[in-house]
Design a protein around this motif. Structure first.
Motif, PDB file in Angstrom:
ATOM      1  N   GLU A 125      45.347  87.103   3.879  1.00 31.24           N
ATOM      2  CA  GLU A 125      44.346  87.942   4.534  1.00 31.24           C
ATOM      3  C   GLU A 125      43.025  87.928   3.764  1.00 31.24           C
ATOM      4  N   ASN A 126      41.940  88.054   4.485  1.00 33.97           N
ATOM      5  CA  ASN A 126      40.612  88.114   3.883  1.00 33.97           C
ATOM      6  C   ASN A 126      40.569  89.258   2.866  1.00 33.97           C
ATOM      7  N   PRO A 127      40.384  88.965   1.559  1.00 24.53           N
ATOM      8  CA  PRO A 127      40.404  90.037   0.553  1.00 24.53           C
ATOM      9  C   PRO A 127      39.268  91.032   0.718  1.00 24.53           C
ATOM     10  N   ALA A 128      38.207  90.644   1.422  1.00 26.14           N
ATOM     11  CA  ALA A 128      37.090  91.577   1.612  1.00 26.14           C
ATOM     12  C   ALA A 128      37.475  92.757   2.488  1.00 26.14           C
ATOM     13  N   VAL A 129      38.501  92.616   3.315  1.00 26.48           N
ATOM     14  CA  VAL A 129      38.894  93.709   4.210  1.00 26.48           C
ATOM     15  C   VAL A 129      39.259  94.950   3.401  1.00 26.48           C
ATOM     16  N   ALA A 130      40.181  94.804   2.447  1.00 29.38           N
ATOM     17  CA  ALA A 130      40.611  95.950   1.640  1.00 29.38           C
ATOM     18  C   ALA A 130      39.502  96.409   0.707  1.00 29.38           C
ATOM     19  N   GLU A 131      38.770  95.477   0.126  1.00 28.20           N
ATOM     20  CA  GLU A 131      37.750  95.851  -0.849  1.00 28.20           C
ATOM     21  C   GLU A 131      36.620  96.633  -0.196  1.00 28.20           C
ATOM     22  N   TYR A 132      36.154  96.184   0.937  1.00 29.82           N
ATOM     23  CA  TYR A 132      35.068  96.888   1.607  1.00 29.82           C
ATOM     24  C   TYR A 132      35.532  98.233   2.159  1.00 29.82           C
ATOM     25  N   ALA A 133      36.774  98.297   2.647  1.00 30.32           N
ATOM     26  CA  ALA A 133      37.302  99.575   3.130  1.00 30.32           C
ATOM     27  C   ALA A 133      37.379 100.591   2.006  1.00 30.32           C
ATOM     28  N   ALA A 134      37.717 100.139   0.806  1.00 24.54           N
ATOM     29  CA  ALA A 134      37.829 101.043  -0.339  1.00 24.54           C
ATOM     30  C   ALA A 134      36.492 101.663  -0.705  1.00 24.54           C
ATOM     31  N   TYR A 135      35.397 100.983  -0.380  1.00 21.39           N
ATOM     32  CA  TYR A 135      34.067 101.496  -0.700  1.00 21.39           C
ATOM     33  C   TYR A 135      33.325 102.017   0.532  1.00 21.39           C
ATOM     34  N   GLY A 136      34.031 102.153   1.655  1.00 25.66           N
ATOM     35  CA  GLY A 136      33.406 102.673   2.846  1.00 25.66           C
ATOM     36  C   GLY A 136      32.395 101.737   3.477  1.00 25.66           C
ATOM     37  N   LEU A 137      32.560 100.441   3.240  1.00 26.81           N
ATOM     38  CA  LEU A 137      31.652  99.437   3.790  1.00 26.81           C
ATOM     39  C   LEU A 137      32.323  98.718   4.958  1.00 26.81           C
ATOM     40  N   THR A 138      31.518  98.188   5.851  1.00 22.32           N
ATOM     41  CA  THR A 138      32.045  97.497   7.020  1.00 22.32           C
ATOM     42  C   THR A 138      31.773  96.001   6.929  1.00 22.32           C
ATOM     43  N   LEU A 139      32.690  95.233   7.470  1.00 14.55           N
ATOM     44  CA  LEU A 139      32.484  93.802   7.594  1.00 14.55           C
ATOM     45  C   LEU A 139      31.657  93.509   8.846  1.00 14.55           C
ATOM     46  N   VAL A 140      30.877  92.447   8.780  1.00 17.05           N
ATOM     47  CA  VAL A 140      30.034  92.071   9.903  1.00 17.05           C
ATOM     48  C   VAL A 140      30.362  90.639  10.301  1.00 17.05           C
ATOM     49  N   PRO A 141      29.980  90.224  11.506  1.00 15.95           N
ATOM     50  CA  PRO A 141      30.183  88.817  11.882  1.00 15.95           C
ATOM     51  C   PRO A 141      29.403  87.894  10.958  1.00 15.95           C
ATOM     52  N   PRO A 142      29.886  86.673  10.743  1.00 15.93           N
ATOM     53  CA  PRO A 142      29.185  85.747   9.850  1.00 15.93           C
ATOM     54  C   PRO A 142      27.718  85.542  10.207  1.00 15.93           C
ATOM     55  N   ALA A 143      27.392  85.449  11.489  1.00 18.41           N
ATOM     56  CA  ALA A 143      25.998  85.218  11.873  1.00 18.41           C
ATOM     57  C   ALA A 143      25.099  86.358  11.421  1.00 18.41           C
ATOM     58  N   GLU A 144      25.601  87.587  11.512  1.00 21.77           N
ATOM     59  CA  GLU A 144      24.806  88.721  11.043  1.00 21.77           C
ATOM     60  C   GLU A 144      24.682  88.707   9.529  1.00 21.77           C
ATOM     61  N   GLY A 145      25.757  88.355   8.836  1.00 21.61           N
ATOM     62  CA  GLY A 145      25.689  88.285   7.385  1.00 21.61           C
ATOM     63  C   GLY A 145      24.649  87.286   6.918  1.00 21.61           C
ATOM     64  N   ILE A 146      24.575  86.134   7.571  1.00 20.70           N
ATOM     65  CA  ILE A 146      23.602  85.119   7.192  1.00 20.70           C
ATOM     66  C   ILE A 146      22.187  85.582   7.520  1.00 20.70           C
ATOM     67  N   ALA A 147      22.012  86.232   8.666  1.00 20.22           N
ATOM     68  CA  ALA A 147      20.681  86.732   9.026  1.00 20.22           C
ATOM     69  C   ALA A 147      20.214  87.792   8.039  1.00 20.22           C
ATOM     70  N   ARG A 148      21.131  88.656   7.595  1.00 10.58           N
ATOM     71  CA  ARG A 148      20.768  89.662   6.593  1.00 10.58           C
ATOM     72  C   ARG A 148      20.403  89.005   5.265  1.00 10.58           C
ATOM     73  N   LEU A 149      21.154  87.974   4.890  1.00 10.24           N
ATOM     74  CA  LEU A 149      20.860  87.274   3.640  1.00 10.24           C
ATOM     75  C   LEU A 149      19.470  86.654   3.693  1.00 10.24           C
ATOM     76  N   GLU A 150      19.106  86.067   4.811  1.00  9.97           N
ATOM     77  CA  GLU A 150      17.782  85.461   4.923  1.00  9.97           C
ATOM     78  C   GLU A 150      16.683  86.509   4.786  1.00  9.97           C
ATOM     79  N   GLU A 151      16.887  87.691   5.376  1.00 10.16           N
ATOM     80  CA  GLU A 151      15.887  88.754   5.229  1.00 10.16           C
ATOM     81  C   GLU A 151      15.794  89.211   3.778  1.00 10.16           C
ATOM     82  N   ILE A 152      16.925  89.312   3.103  1.00 11.66           N
ATOM     83  CA  ILE A 152      16.916  89.764   1.707  1.00 11.66           C
ATOM     84  C   ILE A 152      16.179  88.763   0.827  1.00 11.66           C
ATOM     85  N   ILE A 153      16.367  87.484   1.063  1.00 14.23           N
ATOM     86  CA  ILE A 153      15.651  86.473   0.279  1.00 14.23           C
ATOM     87  C   ILE A 153      14.144  86.644   0.451  1.00 14.23           C
TER      88      ILE A 153
END
Length: 306
Positions: A125-153
């Motif tokens: 299983e994707n290890p980010a599922v448990a890790e992000y849930a433990a910190y109250g964070l949500t997973l996003v679709p890959p396309a959104e993650g990449i778009a957010r990364l581009e904005e952060i850069i």
């Protein structure tokens, strides 16, 4: 000192790296404070600490190590772009670069996204599922993650170089951002992007100084070579010389079979990898930094002529 040309105006000072022509070795994944001092003293080129995930204290520990060392380059491998607001991350990175006198490598990744089991060479299983849930964070679709990364850069470069910076993107908005003092390295710390998907590699071609991908056993040499070729194609599309991007691999060292480690690392170097991050798992051998130099780095350099 970069082992190949870079479009980034920052270069690794000669005293900060022990490189002979080609591959540069760094070591990561140590927990003990004395080991950082030992590596700093013994001439290993860098300390890249940490993997992707919601471990919030690592930037603070990196700042502490920056204050207690003089030669090592520092950074996270890699910072998730989902955990902190972009300007907060940019300010934290600026602080580390200033405290260290210009030794930060800015490692960034897409962060936790929705992935199928067994993706990316990680079994189960994707290890980010448990890790992000433990910190109250949500997973996003890959396309959104990449778009957010581009904005952060874009945000990082803006706040590192402009006196007053505004940004209005789809996911983030900044109004009258002032970031002082600026990073010692200009136009900002070297940018390392970790990842291997086609869309991520396009971002690497457009923005990064260093591209990092997990090495064996997570990804085979053939796969790394194929992904590197995809990066070359992206560079050709946008008119960038692919030699200006340092190819970086994280390799997990085995204490029981250093001969196999040396062979595999030599094959990575022959395939064009010029930045090797040697990662150790606990419990660590005595005098871990010296063990790495004696068992891995020095023999590989002698065998490859680096």
């Amino acid at each position: 000192m970069w082992s190949s040309p870079s479009r980034h105006r920052t270069r690794f000072p000669a005293e900060n790296s022990r490189v002979r022509g080609g591959a540069r070795f760094e070591r990561g994944q140590f927990a003990e404070r004395p080991t950082a001092h030992a590596a700093d003293r013994d001439g290993l080129s860098c300390r890249v600490r940490g993997l992707a995930g919601a471990r919030r204290g690592r930037r603070l520990r990196t700042a502490g190590r920056a204050a207690r060392t003089r030669r090592l380059r520092l950074g996270l491998l890699v910072t998730s772009n989902r955990i902190r607001p972009p300007a907060v991350l940019g300010k934290m990175a600026t602080t580390v670069d200033v405290i260290s006198g210009g030794r930060l490598i800015m490692g960034l990744g897409v962060g936790g996204t929705v992935q199928a089991p067994d993706a990316g060479g990680i079994a189960g299983e994707n290890p980010a599922v448990a890790e992000y849930a433990a910190y109250g964070l949500t997973l996003v679709p890959p396309a959104e993650g990449i778009a957010r990364l581009e904005e952060i850069i874009t945000i990082l470069h803006g706040m590192w170089t402009r006196d007053v910076f505004d940004f209005h993107g789809r996911y983030y908005t900044l109004t009258s951002n002032r970031n002082e003092p600026k990073p010692v390295q200009q136009p900002g710390p070297p940018l390392l992007i970790g990842g291997w998907g086609n869309r991520t590699l396009r971002l690497v071609a457009e923005h990064a100084d260093i591209w990092n991908i997990p090495g064996p056993p997570h990804n085979t040499l053939d796969y790394i070579t194929e992904r590197s070729a995809v990066l070359d194609d992206h560079c050709a599309t946008i008119g960038r010389d692919p030699r200006t991007i340092t190819r970086s691999v994280q390799y997990i060292v085995s204490y029981d079979d250093p001969a196999t480690d040396r062979k595999t690392i030599g094959e990575l170097i022959a395939a064009g990898v010029t930045h090797i991050v040697l990662s150790l798992r606990s419990p660590y051998p005595p005098q871990a930094a010296r063990w790495l130099a004696d068992q891995i780095i020095t023999p590989v350099r002698s065998a490859t002529g680096e």
